[in-house]
Write a protein that holds these residues in place. Sequence first.
Motif, mmCIF file in Angstrom:
data_model
loop_
_atom_site.group_PDB
_atom_site.id
_atom_site.type_symbol
_atom_site.label_atom_id
_atom_site.label_comp_id
_atom_site.label_asym_id
_atom_site.label_seq_id
_atom_site.Cartn_x
_atom_site.Cartn_y
_atom_site.Cartn_z
ATOM 1 N N VAL A 107 0.801 -1.223 0.000
ATOM 2 C CA VAL A 107 0.000 0.000 0.000
ATOM 3 C C VAL A 107 0.836 1.276 0.000
ATOM 4 O O VAL A 107 0.559 2.205 -0.759
ATOM 5 C CB VAL A 107 -0.960 0.007 1.221
ATOM 6 C CG1 VAL A 107 -1.721 1.319 1.305
ATOM 7 C CG2 VAL A 107 -1.917 -1.164 1.140
ATOM 8 N N LEU A 108 1.861 1.337 0.840
ATOM 9 C CA LEU A 108 2.631 2.567 0.991
ATOM 10 C C LEU A 108 4.037 2.437 0.411
ATOM 11 O O LEU A 108 4.669 1.383 0.554
ATOM 12 C CB LEU A 108 2.738 2.943 2.473
ATOM 13 C CG LEU A 108 1.446 3.395 3.143
ATOM 14 C CD1 LEU A 108 1.628 3.466 4.656
ATOM 15 C CD2 LEU A 108 0.991 4.745 2.596
ATOM 16 N N PRO A 109 4.546 3.493 -0.222
ATOM 17 C CA PRO A 109 5.923 3.443 -0.715
ATOM 18 C C PRO A 109 6.919 3.497 0.440
ATOM 19 O O PRO A 109 6.569 3.875 1.565
ATOM 20 C CB PRO A 109 6.030 4.703 -1.592
ATOM 21 C CG PRO A 109 5.018 5.642 -1.018
ATOM 22 C CD PRO A 109 3.893 4.776 -0.513
ATOM 23 N N ALA A 110 8.144 3.119 0.144
ATOM 24 C CA ALA A 110 9.208 3.121 1.156
ATOM 25 C C ALA A 110 9.716 4.547 1.343
ATOM 26 O O ALA A 110 10.802 4.920 0.884
ATOM 27 C CB ALA A 110 10.334 2.195 0.722
ATOM 28 N N MET A 117 11.895 -0.817 8.016
ATOM 29 C CA MET A 117 12.376 -1.699 9.078
ATOM 30 C C MET A 117 11.268 -2.166 10.012
ATOM 31 O O MET A 117 11.268 -3.308 10.466
ATOM 32 C CB MET A 117 13.473 -0.992 9.880
ATOM 33 C CG MET A 117 14.751 -0.772 9.090
ATOM 34 S SD MET A 117 16.107 -0.104 10.099
ATOM 35 C CE MET A 117 15.506 1.542 10.460
ATOM 36 N N LYS A 118 10.298 -1.315 10.304
ATOM 37 C CA LYS A 118 9.269 -1.656 11.286
ATOM 38 C C LYS A 118 8.001 -2.247 10.675
ATOM 39 O O LYS A 118 7.276 -2.982 11.339
ATOM 40 C CB LYS A 118 8.921 -0.430 12.137
ATOM 41 C CG LYS A 118 10.060 0.026 13.028
ATOM 42 C CD LYS A 118 9.629 1.133 13.958
ATOM 43 C CE LYS A 118 10.766 1.626 14.830
ATOM 44 N NZ LYS A 118 11.338 0.581 15.677
ATOM 45 N N LEU A 191 12.745 5.436 -1.180
ATOM 46 C CA LEU A 191 13.938 4.613 -1.206
ATOM 47 C C LEU A 191 13.885 3.688 -2.424
ATOM 48 O O LEU A 191 12.814 3.221 -2.809
ATOM 49 C CB LEU A 191 14.044 3.781 0.066
ATOM 50 C CG LEU A 191 14.116 4.538 1.400
ATOM 51 C CD1 LEU A 191 14.261 3.539 2.543
ATOM 52 C CD2 LEU A 191 15.255 5.532 1.416
ATOM 53 N N THR A 192 15.035 3.423 -3.004
ATOM 54 C CA THR A 192 15.077 2.493 -4.126
ATOM 55 C C THR A 192 14.873 1.072 -3.605
ATOM 56 O O THR A 192 14.984 0.804 -2.407
ATOM 57 C CB THR A 192 16.423 2.576 -4.845
ATOM 58 O OG1 THR A 192 17.454 2.129 -3.955
ATOM 59 C CG2 THR A 192 16.713 3.998 -5.306
ATOM 60 N N ALA A 193 14.613 0.169 -4.535
ATOM 61 C CA ALA A 193 14.439 -1.239 -4.135
ATOM 62 C C ALA A 193 15.669 -1.778 -3.453
ATOM 63 O O ALA A 193 15.582 -2.522 -2.467
ATOM 64 C CB ALA A 193 14.103 -2.069 -5.365
ATOM 65 N N ALA A 197 15.915 -3.091 0.338
ATOM 66 C CA ALA A 197 16.357 -4.463 0.574
ATOM 67 C C ALA A 197 17.497 -4.509 1.569
ATOM 68 O O ALA A 197 17.565 -5.423 2.406
ATOM 69 C CB ALA A 197 16.765 -5.109 -0.741
ATOM 70 N N ALA A 198 18.392 -3.532 1.511
ATOM 71 C CA ALA A 198 19.531 -3.502 2.434
ATOM 72 C C ALA A 198 19.085 -3.354 3.880
ATOM 73 O O ALA A 198 19.731 -3.857 4.806
ATOM 74 C CB ALA A 198 20.483 -2.364 2.055
ATOM 75 N N LEU A 199 17.955 -2.696 4.101
ATOM 76 C CA LEU A 199 17.437 -2.488 5.450
ATOM 77 C C LEU A 199 16.819 -3.763 6.028
ATOM 78 O O LEU A 199 16.680 -3.885 7.245
ATOM 79 C CB LEU A 199 16.373 -1.385 5.445
ATOM 80 C CG LEU A 199 16.873 0.018 5.074
ATOM 81 C CD1 LEU A 199 15.700 0.934 4.793
ATOM 82 C CD2 LEU A 199 17.745 0.575 6.189
ATOM 83 N N LYS A 200 16.469 -4.697 5.180
ATOM 84 C CA LYS A 200 15.822 -5.937 5.622
ATOM 85 C C LYS A 200 16.807 -7.060 5.882
ATOM 86 O O LYS A 200 16.421 -8.138 6.307
ATOM 87 C CB LYS A 200 14.789 -6.371 4.577
ATOM 88 C CG LYS A 200 13.681 -5.357 4.354
ATOM 89 C CD LYS A 200 12.777 -5.769 3.197
ATOM 90 C CE LYS A 200 11.727 -4.709 2.913
ATOM 91 N NZ LYS A 200 10.899 -5.059 1.741
ATOM 92 N N GLN A 201 18.078 -6.816 5.607
ATOM 93 C CA GLN A 201 19.097 -7.866 5.785
ATOM 94 C C GLN A 201 19.502 -8.013 7.234
ATOM 95 O O GLN A 201 19.404 -7.108 8.023
ATOM 96 C CB GLN A 201 20.320 -7.557 4.924
ATOM 97 C CG GLN A 201 20.010 -7.614 3.438
ATOM 98 C CD GLN A 201 21.198 -7.202 2.568
ATOM 99 O OE1 GLN A 201 22.230 -6.775 3.068
ATOM 100 N NE2 GLN A 201 21.035 -7.325 1.261
#
Length: 201
Positions: A107-110, A117-118, A191-193, A197-201
């Motif tokens: 629904v919402l962009p990053a 992160m949350k 934020l770019t993809a 993605a780097a924040l989810k690692q």
Amino acid sequence: MKSLCRIGHSLHSRGLTFGSSGNISVRLPEGGWIVTPTNVAMGDLDPSQLSLLDDDGKWIDGPKPTKETFLHAAMYGARRDAGAVVHLHSTHSVAVSVLEDIDPADVLPAITAYYVMKVGALRLIPYFPPGDPALGEAVAGFADKHHALLLANHGPVVAGADLRSAQYAAEELEETAKLFLLLQGHKIRPLTASQAAALKQ
């Protein structure tokens, strides 16, 4: 549980829930969970007046639980890691949930790192009338992959490892929804993809 009531009071005093809307639950170490009672404002919660349910969401003690107990049961059933669930009717999140051109899969962009992160990818659940058990089934269908869901024309339901985690994620969702609405009509630079993605690692 005093911490549940304190958080409920805080959410209510800051305008994140209104009247007797919204509900909170916490899974108990010994089994079962407690949830806020029906028709009680979060600003009026009393630790001695919370509803006790078993692992299946059956009411076993205390005042009558919220009629939205099935939302919590759906989240706990799909997420064994969930220690708490927060469901709000917060203004900006509800406003986003009624927009026609949002992506139901996300629904919402990053917009911010903290949202990624949350909350992560936010799934939109189609509209169901209040109290309709089919809403619980719809939530259960996505809860294993999404700890935060947005109910169309209704509000967010968010699970967390503990009560603070669920609270903070629900608040971050609401703030991001507010930012998203403020930015309507403007070109944005989310934020770019790869950044997300780097924040989810």
